[in-house]
Scaffold this active site. Structure first.
Site, mmCIF file in Angstrom:
data_model
loop_
_atom_site.group_PDB
_atom_site.id
_atom_site.type_symbol
_atom_site.label_atom_id
_atom_site.label_comp_id
_atom_site.label_asym_id
_atom_site.label_seq_id
_atom_site.Cartn_x
_atom_site.Cartn_y
_atom_site.Cartn_z
ATOM 1 N N ASP A 164 39.746 58.482 -42.558
ATOM 2 C CA ASP A 164 39.397 58.490 -41.060
ATOM 3 C C ASP A 164 40.127 59.758 -40.527
ATOM 4 O OD1 ASP A 164 38.250 57.656 -38.575
ATOM 5 O OD2 ASP A 164 37.469 55.927 -39.632
ATOM 6 N N HIS A 238 39.567 57.529 -33.303
ATOM 7 C CA HIS A 238 38.637 56.814 -34.114
ATOM 8 C C HIS A 238 39.229 55.991 -35.418
ATOM 9 C CE1 HIS A 238 35.317 56.523 -37.255
ATOM 10 N NE2 HIS A 238 34.502 56.390 -36.293
ATOM 11 N N SER A 600 30.427 52.980 -37.311
ATOM 12 C CA SER A 600 31.897 53.234 -37.608
ATOM 13 C C SER A 600 32.506 51.818 -37.604
ATOM 14 C CB SER A 600 32.400 54.232 -36.731
ATOM 15 O OG SER A 600 32.185 55.411 -37.303
#
Length: 744
Positions: A164, A238, A600
């Site tokens: 990620d 994220h 996600s």
């Protein structure tokens, strides 16, 4: 394989004739088996993998020496073909695939394709991010965690790897607790990079590994170490968010804008976190970096791998969506015993928008859970307009004057700015705004990210307003509006008809002179309390944005005989940790938590739950864990009605239609049942090879290029995959599942 002198001369001459074009990154696979499938045949190296699904000790001397042998072959080939300075090798892939990533010209790539010993040469392609309350919604605190010794043991000794955007290691969700400190995990051998600024390790016991991969992004000229951070530090938000969803500490207060929105926990709060940063703020990532990260993660010893990342579209450089360097690497990861959860994509609600294609991984769709945030604006004419806004209310039993940003523009700013989006307090007259509700317009700038609701709130607050209203005057079908926490009364009116009612009321109530300048503001209103969620029984529901099947087998979007997505998990309005450096969501810049949506967010729910299953059943294969999740999933919502899917019916209005397996796969995850599934459908490496060898249109040589295996075994038809049933009836389990719908 060494080349002859004559062939080297030929290559050199051809290179001189062809010349060199603009260099790009290419992923090259070679003859010879990688570590994961090496069965012998090279002088001086004994077999590593005798059985097809044998667990390999990656720390053994045999693995180390054979891996070094492969890397030496990569280097020798490049040194033989090209002069120093004419190429740059970025990575050697040794454990899951045998090959390397190299920065060369298209002409040099063509030379490699013609070179004996080279199986495939693929130009690198980009990937992107596929951008709390859910433990309670899933029944983890009462139904699952107690079976593993409580939340303080849930996921113990399991390592989840995250490919990620990195991690913010100082967040409370990732701290090593004082009361129950994390001990060492001997089976994991990943390394921890040091923060270049603080000189401190990114690891702390909870975080056991932290590395970053940016060679391909750097070669492409897109990596900026000042912006993207040349370390595992999360400059986006994220990566911190996904890691916390799967494995964040339990009971962390979610505090944003001075309000607390409950307490957050990961699905497996005692699982360890291993960070493999390969995504960056503005550029997303490159497959060459991602493959290197996956290869390293499996070598390091992760149990579970979370991929909240996927391609922008089906890869056009290879014939088959699930037969390329990326998916072949995932196949080898599964062969090594690593369960892989991947986000299915955010292209919904259109059909064939899946970007997670392979049968050997779990492709996760996103659900809306039972928590919805709503608010309302009450006008002076008695109309109540619904909207979104995680905000406190204006003073009760009191209405305030409404003033539109366009009507309070400072004379000196006329013609220079469009003030309606309320991003610039300096162009608005604070003397008029003070004590009133500021009306703003939702423009394309909010969609592009150059404007934010947070900035509207800051503008209103700096001008002394008591609140703000942001009205959407036009919106395309598919536009997604999420509630945003703000520190003052504020509301987003998302329904265009409601916005028109507001504008009509404002215009009728506002008197103007002949030039259009306002003489008196008479429109009034009040903003409700939007801090408390409303719980719905029509949950779960397939989120509008969640990518839909059918699965596709090539870039021409031909159907694959393989059901996707696999399973549904919460992915809408998910609270989790955030990096204060994060720029992925403008509304949460500088915050420690964010509530965002996407598949996600759904994938790490499955990764965390898989960790709980792995903890209880440590010897289960990735296919067995996937089967346990799928065969126990539900197609009913909390009201015992069939799950619905959000959909558009050719207009701006969102509708709800009965969901199908192309929306949710086998159904919504049920963690409690998945721990004791009664029976599981197991599958191994040979089964997946059989699937590939049975799929029409795939050349067996192409399969051999990526798997190094011949097509000696077929399934008769691709949909026969996963018909090998291993009956297991653990304590408390049952065998009365309807298994037919889980056949592929």
């Amino acid at each position: 394989m060494m080349r002859t002198v004559e062939s080297v001369f030929t290559v050199v001459i051809l290179l001189g004739v062809l010349g060199f074009g603009k260099s790009e990154v290419y992923i090259v696979t070679m003859e010879g088996e990688p570590v994961i499938s090496y069965k012998g045949g090279v002088n001086g190296f004994e077999p590593i993998a005798v059985e097809s699904d044998e667990k390999i000790d990656f720390s053994s001397d045999l693995v180390t020496s054979y891996a070094s042998h492969l890397e030496q072959r990569h280097d020798t080939l490049l040194e033989t073909l090209f002069d120093d300075g004419d190429y740059k090798k970025l990575y050697s892939y040794k454990h899951l695939v045998n090959g390397f990533a190299v920065h060369i010209s298209p002409q040099q790539a063509e030379m490699l394709r013609r070179t004996p010993g080279v199986k495939s040469v693929d130009r690198d392609w980009k990937v992107r991010k596929l951008t709390t309350h859910t433990p309670q919604f899933l029944g983890l605190p009462t139904g699952v965690w107690p079976t593993g010794g409580g939340f303080d043991r849930a996921g113990e000794e399991i390592v989840i790897g995250f490919v990620d955007s990195g991690i913010f290691p100082h967040h409370p969700s990732f701290q090593n607790t004082i009361t129950e400190p994390y001990g060492p995990v001997p089976k994991y051998r990943g390394k921890c990079e040091v923060d270049p600024g603080t000189k401190k390790s990114f690891c702390n016991g909870k975080i056991v590994g932290a590395q970053h991969f940016a060679a391909a992004a750097t070669a492409a000229g897109e990596f900026n170490p000042e912006v993207d951070f040349d370390s595992p530090l999360d400059g986006d938000g994220h990566g911190s968010h996904t890691a916390a969803i799967a494995a964040g500490n339990n009971g962390i207060p979610v505090q944003v804008q001075g309000f607390e929105f409950g307490k957050a926990s990961g699905m497996a709060p005692r699982a360890r976190i291993a960070v493999y940063k390969a995504l960056y703020r503005m550029i997303g990532g490159y497959v060459a970096d991602v493959v290197a990260a996956i290869d390293q993660a499996v070598y390091d010893g992760v149990d579970i791998l979370n991929l909240s990342v996927g391609p922008n579209s089906p890869p056009a450089t290879t014939k088959t969506t699930y037969l390329n360097p990326f998916d072949a690497t995932l196949l080898s990861a599964v062969k090594a015993g690593v369960f892989v959860a991947q986000a299915s994509g955010n292209g919904g609600p259109l059909a064939k928008t899946i970007v997670s294609y392979s049968p050997w991984i779990a492709s996760v769709a996103a659900a809306v859970d039972d928590r919805r945030y709503k608010n309302h604006l009450t006008l002076g004419n008695g109309k109540v307009l619904a909207g979104l806004g995680l905000s406190p209310s204006t003073s009760p039993n009191q209405k305030f004057t409404l003033v539109a940003a366009n009507d309070v523009l400072l004379d000196s700013s006329v013609g220079k700015f469009s003030p309606s989006d309320c991003q610039r307090p300096e162009v608005l007259n604070g003397n008029i705004v003070k004590g009133n509700i500021l009306l703003c317009g939702y423009s394309f700038n909010f969609v592009s990210g150059s404007a934010s609701i947070k900035k509207v709130s800051e503008t209103a607050k700096s001008l002394g307003a008591v609140g703000f209203v942001l009205a959407v005057e036009n919106a395309s079908p598919g536009t997604k509006f999420d509630p945003v926490p703000v520190g003052m009364p504020g509301i987003l009116i998302t329904d265009v008809s409601n916005s028109m009612d507001l504008i009509d009321y404002y215009n009728v109530s506002t008197s103007r002179d002949w030039t259009g300048r306002v003489k008196s503001f008479k429109a009034v209103g009040s903003i409700g309390d939007g801090l408390e969620p409303v719980l719905h029984k029509s949950a779960p529901m397939v989120a509008l944005f969640s990518a839909r099947g059918p699965n596709i087998k090539d870039y021409k979007f031909e159907d694959a005989d393989l059901l996707k997505p696999d399973i549904l998990a919460p992915g809408s309005l998910i609270w989790a940790s955030w990096s204060p450096n994060g720029t992925d969501e403008a509304n949460y810049e500088g915050e420690n938590f964010a509530m965002i949506s996407g598949t996600s967010m759904a994938a790490p729910h499955i990764a965390g739950i898989a960790a709980l299953i792995k903890q209880k059943h440590p010897h289960w294969s990735p296919a067995a864990i996937k089967s346990a999740l799928m065969t126990t999933s539900t197609t009913l919502d909390r009201a015992e009605r069939p799950i619905l899917a959000q959909q558009y019916a050719g207009s701006e209005a969102m509708t709800f239609v009965p969901a199908t397996p192309f929306d949710y796969g086998s159904g919504h995850v049920n963690p409690r049942a998945a721990l004791d599934p009664g029976l599981v459908f197991d599958a191994g490496y040979e089964d997946y090879l059989g699937f590939l060898c049975t799929t029409p249109g795939i050349d067996s040589r192409e399969i051999g290029n990526y798997t190094h295996q011949p097509c000696n075994y077929t399934l008769g038809h691709p949909y026969n995959l996963k018909l090998s049933v291993h009956h297991r009836f653990p304590s408390g389990g049952n065998s009365n599942h309807n298994t037919d719908r889980h056949k592929r």
